[in-house]
Design an enzyme around this catalytic site. Structure first.
Site: not given
Ligand code: CA
Length: 412
Positions: A203, A237, A241, A367, A130, A244, A137, A261, A257, A205
């Site tokens: 996420e 993904d 948070r 975000e 990834d 993380q 971002h 996925t 993560k 992607e």
């Molecule tokens: Ca990612």
């Protein structure tokens, strides 16, 4: 790659639903997927209109023969076909387009309604890497985690930043996603505790699917890297948070993560996407020569995120475009091999969260909610769905990439 007859916008199919305005799967798209019907074996197919062309059956009938004397569509994944390389991918695409072309008249082909089949993971995912290629971002997340003065790490404008993820938990669209347990430590806590993530996120992607590998010890150029890419999928993904922010220094994301996925059911081929290549964003500093591209390999790909909460109707929470990515998939793959790291058939390369310049074009709740200040992270029962399409005389759709959040498991 030059454009060819498979990109001709005037082309029509005798499968009438493929010609409807706004159809995701016109004859110019022909994305690859894997499906089953009634609990039967997984088969390879190509989407056309609201139908699937059963390519496993086509091969058995001798109507396509990408590997003369052998079979590549019998194993229920695209990997054996991908391993044949770009010339065969292209020839097979041209052959299937001819079989479906209205000019040749309707034929007796093995077609099934998409509504009647189950879709599966289209590839055996060999490895998952990834990246972190959206400057917007990276800036937004960096400002939240490290403060605005340290938002963009000093290496970011020089290196396509990435990490090696988990292939074992890449799942097909529609697979429920269990909220992870993890170590949590809030700012005021003296010690961490174990608990269900309270900041579960998506996420948005784009995933590049590697169709042909590279040799260990031999770096590839950006041009070679582009040729190695079979196609692209939508990719979620999923991220925790709170896990993380406690775990990510110094080695980057790990369990935050690793739990799931999700990828979309259809691999839209690189060849189909060729007409939609656009310039990347302006470079602030020159890239090292091994990352330079003599041509444009960003994609003008519209992206949307829908969120359905508590059984309510879905609402669109983000709209953005893959053209905002600072590094192309070819640059990411070239960088991935510069050390001598080998690429394998079936490797999956995540772009990194795709955020645009405005708040409503951000590809994560981190975000969109400003880390929970302006809304909630994902709750149990929430359903997240990504959509993606290119538009230009016809529409190339990716099909939905979705998942529902399930409650966390019991701690062991
Ligand atoms: Ca990612």
């Amino acid at each position: 790659m030059k454009l060819n007859a498979t990109h001709d916008p005037a082309r029509r199919s005798w499968v009438e639903s493929a010609n409807a305005p706004g159809c995701a799967f016109p004859i110019q798209n022909l994305p690859w997927g894997v499906f089953s019907q009634g609990g039967g074996a997984a088969r390879v197919g190509v989407a056309i209109g609201d139908q699937i062309l059963d390519v496993t059956a086509l091969e058995a009938e001798g109507l396509v023969e990408p590997a003369p004397g052998g079979r590549v569509f019998g194993s229920g994944v695209l990997n054996p076909f991908m391993a044949l390389g770009p010339a065969i991918w292209s020839a097979t695409r041209a052959q299937i387009a001819d079989l479906l072309d209205a000019a040749g008249g309707a034929r007796d082909l093995p077609l099934l309604a998409q509504a009647d089949v189950a879709m599966h993971l289209p590839i055996f995912v060999r490895s998952f890497t990834d990246f972190y290629a959206s400057r917007e971002h990276a800036t937004n997340v960096g400002a939240m985690f490290r403060g605005p003065e340290n938002a963009l790490p000093p290496n970011w404008l020089h290196i396509p930043i990435g990490y090696n993820g988990r292939a074992s938990t890449v799942v097909a669209s529609g697979t429920p996603v269990r909220r992870p347990l993890g170590q949590l430590k809030s700012a005021g806590d003296a010690l961490p505790r174990l608990g269900p993530s309270e900041k579960m996120d998506f996420e948005l992607e784009l995933g590049a699917v590697i169709g042909t590998g590279s040799v260990m010890g031999r770096p590839v150029s950006t041009a070679e890297a582009w040729e190695m890419i079979f196609g692209f999928v939508l990719l979620n993904d999923w991220s925790a948070r709170d896990v993380q922010v406690w775990e990510y220094q110094p080695l980057g994301p790990f369990q935050s993560k690793a739990f799931a996925t999700t990828i979309g059911p259809w691999v839209v081929t690189r060849e189909a996407l060729e007409p939609f290549r656009v310039a990347p964003p302006a470079r602030e500093v020159d890239l090292l020569p091994y990352l330079a591209e003599g041509t444009h390999r960003n994609l003008d790909l519209h992206l949307e995120v829908d969120l359905a909460r508590g059984g309510q109707a879905a609402r669109t929470v983000a709209r953005t475009n893959a053209r905002h990515l600072y590094y192309s998939a070819a640059q990411q793959v070239a960088h991935h091999t510069i050390s001598g790291c080998a690429m394998e058939v079936g490797d999956l390369i995540g772009s990194g969260t795709i955020s645009g310049p405005s708040l409503d074009s951000c590809g994560s709740l981190l975000e969109l909610t400003e880390n929970g200040k302006r809304g909630d992270f994902l709750q149990d029962g929430d359903r997240v769905m990504f959509r993606g399409w290119c538009e230009g005389g016809y529409r190339l759709g990716f099909g939905p990439c979705e998942g529902v959040i399930m409650p966390a498991p019991e701690a062991p």
